[in-house]
Design an enzyme around this catalytic site. Sequence first.
Site, short mmCIF file in Angstrom:
data_model
loop_
_atom_site.label_atom_id
_atom_site.label_comp_id
_atom_site.label_asym_id
_atom_site.label_seq_id
_atom_site.Cartn_x
_atom_site.Cartn_y
_atom_site.Cartn_z
N GLN A 78 37.78 36.99 32.10
CA GLN A 78 37.87 38.41 31.74
C GLN A 78 38.95 39.08 32.58
OE1 GLN A 78 34.83 40.09 30.03
NE2 GLN A 78 36.10 41.86 29.68
N PHE A 79 40.20 38.99 32.13
CA PHE A 79 41.31 39.58 32.88
C PHE A 79 41.18 41.08 33.01
CE2 PHE A 79 42.87 39.98 28.58
CZ PHE A 79 43.60 41.16 28.60
N THR A 80 40.46 41.73 32.11
CA THR A 80 40.34 43.19 32.13
C THR A 80 39.55 43.70 33.34
OG1 THR A 80 38.41 43.19 30.68
CG2 THR A 80 40.57 43.38 29.63
#
Length: 150
Positions: A78-80
């Site tokens: 989950q890069f966010t």
Amino acid sequence: MKVVIQRVSEANVVIEGNKVAEIDNGLLILLGIVNEDTQEDIDWLCKKVLNLRIFPDENGVMNMSLIDFGGDIIVVSQFTLHASTKKGNRPSYIKAAKPDVAIPLYEQFVKSLQSEVGKPIQTGEFGADMKVHLINDGPVTIIIDSKNRD
């Protein structure tokens, strides 16, 4: 390295209509990686996650770790999690590691968890458009950043 840990009574990950991961009682872990992350972050975070006493004992008190409880795990990249919202209304993801850095660290995080738990860890697919379904049990949601150890 940052994680959002959710204690779940069930969770699954769907990609293009296909269920690729599914668990009952355990943890759904959303994992965000930055360029500065190392094996040291992985080791520290795995130990912390697996030993958090967030599962109920026989008296209903959160007094058991995932290992004590015997739960399962799904890890989803989950890069966010590393979004910056300081300027304007469009988040910036400049802090998030690019795939050439993030994928090996993500895979090592999963392997490290698996070696400690002694059973397979389910995952989403790095970079895929995933639909994550869960029933948060409690609800219990904890955020841990390996850069904030003190």
